[in-house]
Design an enzyme around this catalytic site. Structure first.
Site, PDB file in Angstrom:
ATOM      1  N   TYR A  65       3.956  -1.348   1.702  1.00  0.00           N
ATOM      2  CA  TYR A  65       4.859  -2.151   0.724  1.00  0.00           C
ATOM      3  C   TYR A  65       6.441  -1.550   0.845  1.00  0.00           C
ATOM      4  CZ  TYR A  65       5.805   1.168  -3.108  1.00  0.00           C
ATOM      5  OH  TYR A  65       6.396   2.357  -3.844  1.00  0.00           O
ATOM      6  N   PHE A  93       1.949   4.135 -10.312  1.00  0.00           N
ATOM      7  CA  PHE A  93       0.756   3.778  -9.337  1.00  0.00           C
ATOM      8  C   PHE A  93       0.623   4.339  -7.986  1.00  0.00           C
ATOM      9  CE2 PHE A  93      -0.572   0.974  -5.925  1.00  0.00           C
ATOM     10  CZ  PHE A  93      -2.166   0.743  -6.109  1.00  0.00           C
ATOM     11  N   ASP A  94       1.643   4.250  -7.243  1.00  0.00           N
ATOM     12  CA  ASP A  94       1.568   4.908  -5.993  1.00  0.00           C
ATOM     13  C   ASP A  94       1.461   6.352  -6.222  1.00  0.00           C
ATOM     14  OD1 ASP A  94       4.116   4.647  -7.074  1.00  0.00           O
ATOM     15  OD2 ASP A  94       5.081   4.316  -5.005  1.00  0.00           O
ATOM     16  N   THR A  95       1.930   7.143  -7.346  1.00  0.00           N
ATOM     17  CA  THR A  95       1.958   8.647  -7.221  1.00  0.00           C
ATOM     18  C   THR A  95       0.634   8.819  -7.526  1.00  0.00           C
ATOM     19  OG1 THR A  95       4.111   8.797  -8.241  1.00  0.00           O
ATOM     20  CG2 THR A  95       2.500  10.582  -8.828  1.00  0.00           C
TER      21      THR A  95
END
Length: 450
Positions: A113, A205-207
């Protein structure tokens, strides 16, 4: 935290085969919310770059997060005009929610992404996904904080970004350098194992995904990027930072209590000459020795402090027994978590009971040493007692490590190595099925990709 079961232990990483021109190898998701101004420019530029430089088939997915402007219409137009573009509409906001939805449904073996503003130089895209295609890594992230990265942004965002990553390093002991760069990729099998464990649906979210992946021992590849800040970014820094700090607290608490089944995400070695079934060679011995010595040094200091405190109101034998009991419980708990990597509450009572048996052996050695000293000296000084106890504890330490390793916390990797041939034989048909023509996870031939 979510408690849905994950698919189980991941297979060994392998290079994606390049013999079938079916499903796209790469699915690049562009999450958007009210981005009618930049959407067409971003997608067309990304599509042109991938067409010109990427040697495999690809897909661009525009994930619309409940936009209220003309973004959904523009995304649909792009999907109709460009074969490699598709549009997905979500009725709820949240970058993490959009990524979870698209990644969970995607059939591409590599998922990525990037932010719609294209702040990151697209020349970093192929270096980002290449380690995932080759089977070298499980996840890949762009890093603006790497020494070789070149970044143009204001002091406010620079301070917030560096402070946030320092907080992650201090609180969650992370090792990756940049958690929030909007430029990441993950192998699909890894994503499907991790996504059920990730709770956040927003900017954290990505952390959270990275923290859980790192704690599970998965390999994260970092790519230094050239990054230019978008001055018109709509990200609310204070609000986002507040939500991120809440996420850090939630994930830290879950990791501390062992609430996450990260052992299910263990990744075996791949086709490496060192990955052989070697008999009678203990695995992880050096790391365990370092951890045991560190825990032992702290435990010995703790024990001596306790003994000195208890000795003020009790005899030497009683003080020794009490000090050993308290320090042994702490020592077993520390070795369980830090030295032998046992997480969660499973077997906790049994491990402590076995630790007390090891304590009894240490008690016999130290008490016997004190008894022999009292018999020989009659009334030894306090410093002499401490010196004898240190010597006795050193002798007991060697035996304690052997008992902990072989009996209390048996070497699980060694057990898995012994069972590996049977498991590999059983798993090989399913695992190799991706190499057969017609499988939808195979990678196309670069010469026939588009």
């Amino acid at each position: 935290m979510r408690t849905e079961p994950s698919p189980g232990t991941l297979p060994a990483r392998e290079h994606l085969p390049a013999g079938w021109a079916g499903t796209p190898v790469l699915d690049v998701v562009v999450p958007v919310y009210n981005e009618e101004k930049d959407l067409q420019r971003c997608v067309r530029r990304l599509h042109e770059h991938l067409t010109r430089t990427f040697p495999y088939a690809f897909r661009i997915t525009v994930a619309d997060n409940a936009s209220t402007d003309g973004t959904p219409h523009l995304a649909g137009e792009l999907a109709r005009r460009i074969p490699e573009v598709r549009s997905v509409r979500l009725e709820q906001k949240g970058r993490g929610r959009a990524l979870r939805t698209v990644w969970s449904a995607s059939d591409a073996p590599v998922l990525a992404y990037m932010d719609v503003d294209l702040s990151t130089d697209l020349n970093a895209l192929l270096p980002l996904v290449a380690p995932l295609i080759s089977g070298h890594s499980d996840l890949a992230i762009g890093s603006r904080l790497s020494r070789s990265a070149r970044v143009v942004r204001g002091p406010k965002r620079e301070f917030v970004s560096r402070a946030y990553n320092l907080i992650l390093r201090g609180s969650l002991q992370t090792r990756f350098s940049d958690a929030q760069c909007g430029f990441k990729a993950v192998r699909r099998d890894v994503a499907r194992a991790l996504l059920p464990l990730v709770e956040d649906g927003g900017w954290f979210f990505d952390t959270e995904l990275l923290v859980l992946a790192e704690r599970a021992g998965l390999r994260i590849h970092e790519v230094p990027v050239d990054w230019v800040d978008d001055p018109e970014s709509t990200v609310r820094i204070v609000r986002t930072a507040t939500e991120d700090l809440k996420g850090v607290w939630r994930v830290g608490r879950a990791l501390a209590t062992g609430a996450l089944p990260l052992d299910r995400l263990a990744r075996p070695f791949g086709d490496d000459p060192r990955d052989r079934d070697i008999e009678d060679v203990p695995r992880g011995l050096a790391r365990q020795l370092v951890g045991f010595c560190a825990v032992g040094a702290l435990s010995t200091l703790f024990y001596l402090l306790l003994y000195s405190g208890f000795r003020t109101f009790a005899g030497s034998q009683a003080a020794n027994g009490l000090a050993l009991l308290v320090s042994a419980v702490a020592n077993t708990a520390a070795n369980r978590r830090l030295t032998f990597g046992v997480r969660g509450r499973g077997g906790l009572v049994r491990h402590q009971a076995q630790g007390l048996v090891v304590l009894a052996i240490g008690l016999a050695l130290t008490s016997g040493s004190l008894a022999a000293l009292n018999t020989a000296s009659g009334d030894p000084g306090h410093s002499t007692e401490l010196a004898v106890l240190v010597a006795a504890n050193l002798a007991a330490t060697v035996l304690r490590f052997l008992l902990l390793r072989a009996w209390v916390f048996p070497d699980r990797p060694a057990h898995r190595a012994a069972d590996r041939p049977a498991h590999r034989a059983a798993d090989r048909p399913a695992h190799r099925a991706a190499d057969r023509p017609g499988d939808r996870t195979s990678a196309p031939d670069p010469r026939t990709a588009r």
